[in-house]
Design a protein around this motif. Structure first.
Motif, PDB file in Angstrom:
ATOM      1  N   ALA A 147       0.836  -1.205   0.000  1.00  0.00           N
ATOM      2  CA  ALA A 147       0.000   0.000   0.000  1.00  0.00           C
ATOM      3  C   ALA A 147       0.869   1.253   0.000  1.00  0.00           C
ATOM      4  O   ALA A 147       0.556   2.248  -0.646  1.00  0.00           O
ATOM      5  CB  ALA A 147      -0.919   0.003   1.222  1.00  0.00           C
ATOM      6  N   THR A 148       1.991   1.189   0.718  1.00  0.00           N
ATOM      7  CA  THR A 148       2.896   2.323   0.777  1.00  0.00           C
ATOM      8  C   THR A 148       3.574   2.565  -0.564  1.00  0.00           C
ATOM      9  O   THR A 148       3.961   3.690  -0.883  1.00  0.00           O
ATOM     10  CB  THR A 148       3.965   2.076   1.865  1.00  0.00           C
ATOM     11  OG1 THR A 148       3.305   1.884   3.117  1.00  0.00           O
ATOM     12  CG2 THR A 148       4.926   3.227   2.001  1.00  0.00           C
ATOM     13  N   ALA A 149       3.705   1.528  -1.367  1.00  0.00           N
ATOM     14  CA  ALA A 149       4.382   1.633  -2.660  1.00  0.00           C
ATOM     15  C   ALA A 149       3.418   1.788  -3.824  1.00  0.00           C
ATOM     16  O   ALA A 149       3.793   1.610  -4.985  1.00  0.00           O
ATOM     17  CB  ALA A 149       5.252   0.396  -2.874  1.00  0.00           C
ATOM     18  N   ALA A 150       2.153   2.130  -3.537  1.00  0.00           N
ATOM     19  CA  ALA A 150       1.117   2.308  -4.571  1.00  0.00           C
ATOM     20  C   ALA A 150       0.833   1.026  -5.327  1.00  0.00           C
ATOM     21  O   ALA A 150       0.402   1.050  -6.474  1.00  0.00           O
ATOM     22  CB  ALA A 150       1.499   3.420  -5.541  1.00  0.00           C
ATOM     23  N   LEU A 151       1.064  -0.114  -4.671  1.00  0.00           N
ATOM     24  CA  LEU A 151       0.750  -1.414  -5.247  1.00  0.00           C
ATOM     25  C   LEU A 151      -0.518  -1.959  -4.590  1.00  0.00           C
ATOM     26  O   LEU A 151      -0.896  -1.532  -3.508  1.00  0.00           O
ATOM     27  CB  LEU A 151       1.909  -2.389  -5.020  1.00  0.00           C
ATOM     28  CG  LEU A 151       3.219  -2.041  -5.722  1.00  0.00           C
ATOM     29  CD1 LEU A 151       4.362  -2.903  -5.175  1.00  0.00           C
ATOM     30  CD2 LEU A 151       3.090  -2.227  -7.236  1.00  0.00           C
ATOM     31  N   ALA A 152      -1.155  -2.918  -5.232  1.00  0.00           N
ATOM     32  CA  ALA A 152      -2.392  -3.488  -4.689  1.00  0.00           C
ATOM     33  C   ALA A 152      -2.116  -4.200  -3.370  1.00  0.00           C
ATOM     34  O   ALA A 152      -1.262  -5.085  -3.306  1.00  0.00           O
ATOM     35  CB  ALA A 152      -2.985  -4.472  -5.696  1.00  0.00           C
ATOM     36  N   PRO A 153      -2.823  -3.843  -2.295  1.00  0.00           N
ATOM     37  CA  PRO A 153      -2.599  -4.509  -1.017  1.00  0.00           C
ATOM     38  C   PRO A 153      -3.204  -5.906  -0.952  1.00  0.00           C
ATOM     39  O   PRO A 153      -2.925  -6.667  -0.029  1.00  0.00           O
ATOM     40  CB  PRO A 153      -3.278  -3.565  -0.015  1.00  0.00           C
ATOM     41  CG  PRO A 153      -4.348  -2.898  -0.805  1.00  0.00           C
ATOM     42  CD  PRO A 153      -3.763  -2.718  -2.183  1.00  0.00           C
ATOM     43  N   GLY A 154      -4.048  -6.246  -1.939  1.00  0.00           N
ATOM     44  CA  GLY A 154      -4.691  -7.550  -1.963  1.00  0.00           C
ATOM     45  C   GLY A 154      -4.333  -8.349  -3.196  1.00  0.00           C
ATOM     46  O   GLY A 154      -3.448  -7.983  -3.970  1.00  0.00           O
ATOM     47  N   ASP A 155      -5.055  -9.457  -3.388  1.00  0.00           N
ATOM     48  CA  ASP A 155      -4.761 -10.409  -4.464  1.00  0.00           C
ATOM     49  C   ASP A 155      -5.473  -9.998  -5.759  1.00  0.00           C
ATOM     50  O   ASP A 155      -6.629 -10.347  -5.993  1.00  0.00           O
ATOM     51  CB  ASP A 155      -5.198 -11.804  -4.027  1.00  0.00           C
ATOM     52  CG  ASP A 155      -4.801 -12.873  -5.041  1.00  0.00           C
ATOM     53  OD1 ASP A 155      -3.968 -12.574  -5.916  1.00  0.00           O
ATOM     54  OD2 ASP A 155      -5.326 -14.007  -4.945  1.00  0.00           O
ATOM     55  N   THR A 156      -4.775  -9.244  -6.588  1.00  0.00           N
ATOM     56  CA  THR A 156      -5.307  -8.831  -7.883  1.00  0.00           C
ATOM     57  C   THR A 156      -4.165  -8.387  -8.786  1.00  0.00           C
ATOM     58  O   THR A 156      -3.114  -7.966  -8.306  1.00  0.00           O
ATOM     59  CB  THR A 156      -6.311  -7.667  -7.739  1.00  0.00           C
ATOM     60  OG1 THR A 156      -6.829  -7.312  -9.029  1.00  0.00           O
ATOM     61  CG2 THR A 156      -5.647  -6.440  -7.135  1.00  0.00           C
ATOM     62  N   ASP A 157      -4.382  -8.490 -10.082  1.00  0.00           N
ATOM     63  CA  ASP A 157      -3.389  -8.010 -11.049  1.00  0.00           C
ATOM     64  C   ASP A 157      -3.791  -6.644 -11.602  1.00  0.00           C
ATOM     65  O   ASP A 157      -3.054  -6.046 -12.378  1.00  0.00           O
ATOM     66  CB  ASP A 157      -3.254  -9.003 -12.216  1.00  0.00           C
ATOM     67  CG  ASP A 157      -2.630 -10.317 -11.777  1.00  0.00           C
ATOM     68  OD1 ASP A 157      -1.755 -10.289 -10.885  1.00  0.00           O
ATOM     69  OD2 ASP A 157      -3.026 -11.374 -12.318  1.00  0.00           O
ATOM     70  N   ALA A 158      -4.984  -6.183 -11.220  1.00  0.00           N
ATOM     71  CA  ALA A 158      -5.481  -4.894 -11.713  1.00  0.00           C
ATOM     72  C   ALA A 158      -4.984  -3.781 -10.798  1.00  0.00           C
ATOM     73  O   ALA A 158      -5.500  -3.590  -9.694  1.00  0.00           O
ATOM     74  CB  ALA A 158      -7.011  -4.906 -11.758  1.00  0.00           C
ATOM     75  N   ASN A 159      -3.977  -3.054 -11.250  1.00  0.00           N
ATOM     76  CA  ASN A 159      -3.344  -2.046 -10.402  1.00  0.00           C
ATOM     77  C   ASN A 159      -2.815  -0.902 -11.262  1.00  0.00           C
ATOM     78  O   ASN A 159      -2.315  -1.110 -12.366  1.00  0.00           O
ATOM     79  CB  ASN A 159      -2.194  -2.690  -9.637  1.00  0.00           C
ATOM     80  CG  ASN A 159      -1.557  -1.760  -8.619  1.00  0.00           C
ATOM     81  OD1 ASN A 159      -2.078  -1.612  -7.520  1.00  0.00           O
ATOM     82  ND2 ASN A 159      -0.454  -1.130  -8.970  1.00  0.00           N
ATOM     83  N   ALA A 160      -2.939   0.322 -10.771  1.00  0.00           N
ATOM     84  CA  ALA A 160      -2.410   1.499 -11.460  1.00  0.00           C
ATOM     85  C   ALA A 160      -2.003   2.518 -10.409  1.00  0.00           C
ATOM     86  O   ALA A 160      -2.565   2.548  -9.308  1.00  0.00           O
ATOM     87  CB  ALA A 160      -3.467   2.096 -12.392  1.00  0.00           C
ATOM     88  N   GLY A 161      -1.021   3.357 -10.725  1.00  0.00           N
ATOM     89  CA  GLY A 161      -0.585   4.343  -9.745  1.00  0.00           C
ATOM     90  C   GLY A 161       0.030   5.573 -10.390  1.00  0.00           C
ATOM     91  O   GLY A 161       0.417   5.558 -11.563  1.00  0.00           O
ATOM     92  N   ASN A 162       0.111   6.659  -9.622  1.00  0.00           N
ATOM     93  CA  ASN A 162       0.800   7.867 -10.061  1.00  0.00           C
ATOM     94  C   ASN A 162       1.226   8.671  -8.835  1.00  0.00           C
ATOM     95  O   ASN A 162       1.061   8.210  -7.702  1.00  0.00           O
ATOM     96  CB  ASN A 162      -0.066   8.703 -11.021  1.00  0.00           C
ATOM     97  CG  ASN A 162      -1.322   9.248 -10.375  1.00  0.00           C
ATOM     98  OD1 ASN A 162      -1.566   9.080  -9.188  1.00  0.00           O
ATOM     99  ND2 ASN A 162      -2.149   9.926 -11.160  1.00  0.00           N
ATOM    100  N   THR A 163       1.792   9.831  -9.038  1.00  0.00           N
ATOM    101  CA  THR A 163       2.204  10.672  -7.922  1.00  0.00           C
ATOM    102  C   THR A 163       1.536  12.036  -8.020  1.00  0.00           C
ATOM    103  O   THR A 163       1.322  12.563  -9.123  1.00  0.00           O
ATOM    104  CB  THR A 163       3.742  10.859  -7.878  1.00  0.00           C
ATOM    105  OG1 THR A 163       4.168  11.548  -9.069  1.00  0.00           O
ATOM    106  CG2 THR A 163       4.446   9.523  -7.790  1.00  0.00           C
ATOM    107  N   VAL A 164       1.215  12.591  -6.864  1.00  0.00           N
ATOM    108  CA  VAL A 164       0.576  13.902  -6.790  1.00  0.00           C
ATOM    109  C   VAL A 164       1.371  14.741  -5.797  1.00  0.00           C
ATOM    110  O   VAL A 164       1.451  14.402  -4.615  1.00  0.00           O
ATOM    111  CB  VAL A 164      -0.895  13.783  -6.331  1.00  0.00           C
ATOM    112  CG1 VAL A 164      -1.556  15.155  -6.315  1.00  0.00           C
ATOM    113  CG2 VAL A 164      -1.670  12.826  -7.232  1.00  0.00           C
TER     114      VAL A 164
END
Length: 256
Positions: free
Chosen positions: A99-116
């Protein structure tokens, strides 16, 4: 360059290894009960939920101009690409690190992230006098992930359980850099979405004191948003950068 500036720069470089700041952890002292808001998840429609794809999540991420006073970046140069780049020495702590690394904290391959990040350019009246001033900006790593069925609720439980199980700290390896999270504690979060969990982590700064970092995880339906904020100029001071309410509110508002 004085020792203080050098320490900040060294810390910033190490932090970069994991998400521009996953020597992070999120730490803190606050032992308030987390703002974990359970809203009758059993009666919510997520039992039959279909996960959004990565492309759909990318469209839901905050875009430039959607949060006044902040700049949005893809995060491609700073965010880890997969969970294999972020490892802990306790499996129950993995959801916190992800969660700290903008990755999915659970079991899924659907993930996206960015920085603000805060946009101070418009209000700046002079060039920074000290190189450390360039790091005096709050930057938030935002991650979105989506789950089938009750996967989102399970992911939230894993985060909540991790806060308790990892209260004494854990070892973290990110981008080839090792760091030690010394403490994890619940803190007050936004209370947005169907449920939310906020926590702080204290991270040993390799002899330069302990840095404190905050993370918040919010579920809205079958989608989870994670927020982790860092201010490099504050590393080693013991002061934690709060997750900006404006960023959380704007991002959660875009979720379906």
């Amino acid at each position: 360059m004085n020792r203080s500036s050098g320490a900040r720069l060294s810390a910033a470089a190490a932090v970069s290894a994991l998400s521009l700041a996953l020597i992070t952890g999120c730490g803190g002292a606050s032992d308030n009960s987390g703002d974990s808001k359970d809203t009758e998840s059993s009666s919510s429609p997520t039992q039959a939920a279909k996960a959004l794809g990565t492309a759909e999540l990318e469209k839901l991420l905050l875009a430039q101009g959607e949060v006044k006073g902040y700049k949005v970046d893809s995060g491609d140069a700073t965010l880890p690409k997969s969970k294999t780049e972020v490892k802990t020495d306790k499996a129950e702590c993995d959801p916190l690190a992800w969660a700290t690394a903008a990755l999915a904290p659970g079991d899924t391959d659907a993930n996206a992230g960015n920085t603000v990040a805060e946009d101070k350019a418009s209000s700046a009246t002079a060039q920074p006098e000290d190189v450390a001033d360039a790091f005096n900006v709050n930057m938030t790593f935002v991650g979105l992930s989506s789950y089938e069925g009750d996967g989102a609720e399970k992911a939230m439980k894993a985060v909540s359980d991790g806060v308790s199980a990892c209260s004494g700290g854990y070892g973290l390896t990110a981008g080839g850099e090792n760091s030690k999270v010394t403490k994890v504690a619940s803190v007050k979060g936004s209370g947005l979405g169907d449920e939310s969990v906020a926590f702080a982590q204290g991270v040993d700064m390799d002899g330069e004191g302990t840095a404190t970092f905050h993370t918040e995880v919010v579920r809205k339906g079958s989608t989870i948003a994670t927020f982790y904020t860092v201010n490099f100029a504050a590393l080693g001071t013991g002061e934690a950068a709060e997750v900006p309410a404006a960023v959380v509110e704007a991002q959660v508002a875009k979720l379906k």
